[in-house]
Design an enzyme around this catalytic site. Sequence first.
Site, PDB file in Angstrom:
ATOM      1  N   TYR A  54       0.709  -1.007   0.108  1.00 16.36           N
ATOM      2  CA  TYR A  54       0.102  -0.547  -0.290  1.00 16.36           C
ATOM      3  C   TYR A  54       0.712   1.136  -0.404  1.00 16.36           C
ATOM      4  O   TYR A  54       1.281   1.169   1.034  1.00 16.36           O
ATOM      5  CB  TYR A  54      -0.572  -0.705   1.382  1.00 16.36           C
ATOM      6  N   TRP A 200     -12.840  -7.953   2.999  1.00 14.19           N
ATOM      7  CA  TRP A 200     -12.229  -7.165   3.173  1.00 14.19           C
ATOM      8  C   TRP A 200     -13.817  -6.098   2.243  1.00 14.19           C
ATOM      9  O   TRP A 200     -13.791  -7.188   1.451  1.00 14.19           O
ATOM     10  CB  TRP A 200     -11.143  -6.745   2.471  1.00 14.19           C
ATOM     11  N   LYS A 211     -24.036   6.069  -1.683  1.00 16.81           N
ATOM     12  CA  LYS A 211     -23.564   7.960  -1.877  1.00 16.81           C
ATOM     13  C   LYS A 211     -23.965   7.941  -3.460  1.00 16.81           C
ATOM     14  O   LYS A 211     -24.026   9.648  -3.611  1.00 16.81           O
ATOM     15  CB  LYS A 211     -22.617   8.814  -1.148  1.00 16.81           C
TER      16      LYS A 211
END
Length: 316
Positions: A54, A200, A211
């Site tokens: 990451y 995950w 949204k």
Amino acid sequence: MKYRRLGDSDLEVSEISLGSWLTYGVGVEADKARACLDTAFEQGINFIDTANVYGRGAAESFLGEALKGRPRDSYVLATKLYFPMSDTDRGLSRVQVEKQLDDSLVRLRTDVIDLYQCHRYDWDTSLHETMEALSRAVESGKVRYIGFSEWPADRIQAALDLGDVEKFVSSQPQYSLLWREPEAEVFPLSFANGIGQIVWSPLGQGVLTGKYDPNSPPPAGSRATSDEMGGWMDRLMQKPVLEAVQRLKPVAAEAGLSLTQFALAWVLRRPEVSSAIIGASRPEQVVENCGASGAQVDPTLFARAEEIIGEVLAPA
């Protein structure tokens, strides 16, 4: 916050855990990331998940700095290895396990990683070599427990069949109302062998927050508009999927939850699941997500949600 045992380990992890994929050290500014981390602890989250890849170490480095003032026994720290860290450093060979583990320990500023996970299966390295290297990592005291992410069932079974190595205690698959594949093989095989699930993308990269309006562009500042964080969302941003997600809102309201909380509670309904990893860019997202822990929902509402999503995700 409620807590669950992680597989056959002695780790008690929060039902909601904080991840750092595409966010900390990469797509979210450091002060906002630190605010999210502080809020997570305030809400009772004790499980932090990251990976060496990451941000090519940036997420681990951020966490190492942000966590340095907290008692080490107050949280469970997980990281992963497999994906390329350089042109030559990748995979799960003995050399890579040793090198990447030591590098992660330095970036995370710790002497021990609670859960060290194979980020994917390495088809170029013998399974026995990988498992022996991971076993030595545990024996050295640098790692407490080991896990894997997105391994196929036959490779999980092959690892279980090796009798002279450390046993896995965790699996980290993608799992949500929009992705139920692990239910078929990975969940039952793992459950039968003391392997807990740390799932995950339980909110489908944010799509299950509701949204995203199917008739409007994504809102400014959302993950779908971010070059760093929105590159994995094409499959989920299709209009029929977004329309189906909007139909879930009244179902969630009937349960007395926001759609975000309802989607997380749906994941946590499974006894195989130890924790659901969230990704947050704002503290208020952390607070809302944590509201799913311990939620009691009528199973008929979950069944109705599954039917709505199944209409658009069913095979042609």
